[in-house]
Design an enzyme around this catalytic site. Structure first.
Site: not given
Ligand code: ASP
Length: 323
Positions: A188, A217-218, A239-240, A242
């Site tokens: 990401t 959806v994250g 980032t990670g 979600g």
């Protein structure tokens, strides 16, 4: 003249990420490592040049993120991970700290630049988030480029999907919960900036998680979870994993802690990433910049592709945990 002088005095800074996960020297060849460092630096320099040219922070964020969206190395645009059904569903968002205006798109499949679409939603619509076909028709009506979903394909992401599917068939729960699976989603991208007018802007763009289910959806398009900016505190892109970023409202929690607890960006970011998130079992990292241009980039994974240029012009690029 006075105004021009003030502008010149205003310092700018930028930080970027290209995803966090199980990134170690053993997992990257020296050629791959060099490629990552090169592309991160290019993106960083594009954003920094934009800031030095007194362009709005949103433009600097978009230009930076687009460079990473166009690179197959990262999980955004070309190189996005595959869904379980072997397609790509992309998410992105942007937030402007001046007026806390924000825009996001979720689950888009044929918009070449999701970050540009998020920016359109922010500036040209009365809404904050558009999803799926609605987001696409809005973007194309406003002239954004349409591409085929296949144009985001890359062989290495397809390979990762195949491996992920095998692991999911064995134990779906373990696949999503175990940190060692973090490498199924890293890549990401995001950027946070302090522009020459003192505005903080954050943007994030992603393909999400490998093998995600149709419609998942994250955090990346969710304002407050994966992206947040407030001129009174900081700008954050995450980032990670979600689902954890959404549940713990990671990006806005960092800004809120700074503002209400009167603590430094470094402390607020570390508390959230290394205490709250880690304590809950959420893997990942964030990049953040505050109103004075301070930068913080904590992560609780082995590595995070990242880079920054501080207010003094010092350039930093990092991948692993110990640099
Ligand atoms: N946060 C993204 C998501 O969960 C993935 C990532 O950052 O690697 O969609």
């Amino acid at each position: 003249m006075q105004k021009q002088k003030e502008m010149q005095k205003q310092k700018v800074s930028i930080a970027i990420h290209g995803g966090a996960g199980t990134i170690s020297k053993a997992n990257l060849s020296s050629e791959q490592e060099a490629e990552f460092r090169k592309t991160l630096k290019e993106a960083l320099m594009i954003g920094h040049a934009s800031l030095l040219a007194n362009e709005d922070g949103a433009l600097a964020v978009i230009k930076t993120v687009q460079h990473l969206e166009n690179s197959p190395l990262f999980n955004a645009g070309v190189g996005a991970v595959y869904t379980y059904d072997e397609t790509h569903e992309l998410d992105a968002s942007i937030m402007h700290g001046k007026d806390k205006n924000a825009g996001a798109v979720a689950g888009v499949k044929t918009i070449k630049s999701p970050i540009a679409a998020a920016n359109l939603v922010m500036n040209e619509s009365v809404h904050v988030m558009l999803s799926g076909e609605g987001a696409e028709s809005f973007a194309f009506k406003h002239g954004l480029e349409k591409v085929s979903n296949k144009s985001f394909d890359t062989p290495h992401r397809l390979e990762a999907l195949k491996k992920a599917k095998l692991a999911i068939q064995e134990d779906e729960q373990a696949f999503y919960q175990h940190p060692e699976h973090a490498d199924y989603k890293f890549g990401t991208v995001g950027a946070v900036v302090l522009d020459a007018k003192g505005n903080l802007v954050a943007g994030t763009s992603t393909g999400g998680m490998t093998a995600k289910r149709y419609g998942r959806v994250g955090d990346s398009p969710i304002i407050g979870a994966g992206t947040f900016a407030d001129n009174e505190s900081c700008a954050v892109s995450g980032t990670g994993h979600g689902e954890y970023f959404i549940r713990f409202n990671v990006a806005s929690d960092i800004c809120a802690r700074m503002k209400y607890q009167n603590i430094s960006l470094e402390q607020a970011a570390n508390d959230v990433v290394n205490k709250v998130l880690k304590g809950a079992g959420g893997t990942g990292g964030i990049i953040a910049v505050d109103k004075d241009g301070n930068i913080s980039m904590p992560f609780n994974t082995e590595g995070m592709y990242r880079g920054s240029v501080d207010t003094e012009g010092n350039i930093y690029i990092g991948i692993y945990g110990d640099e």
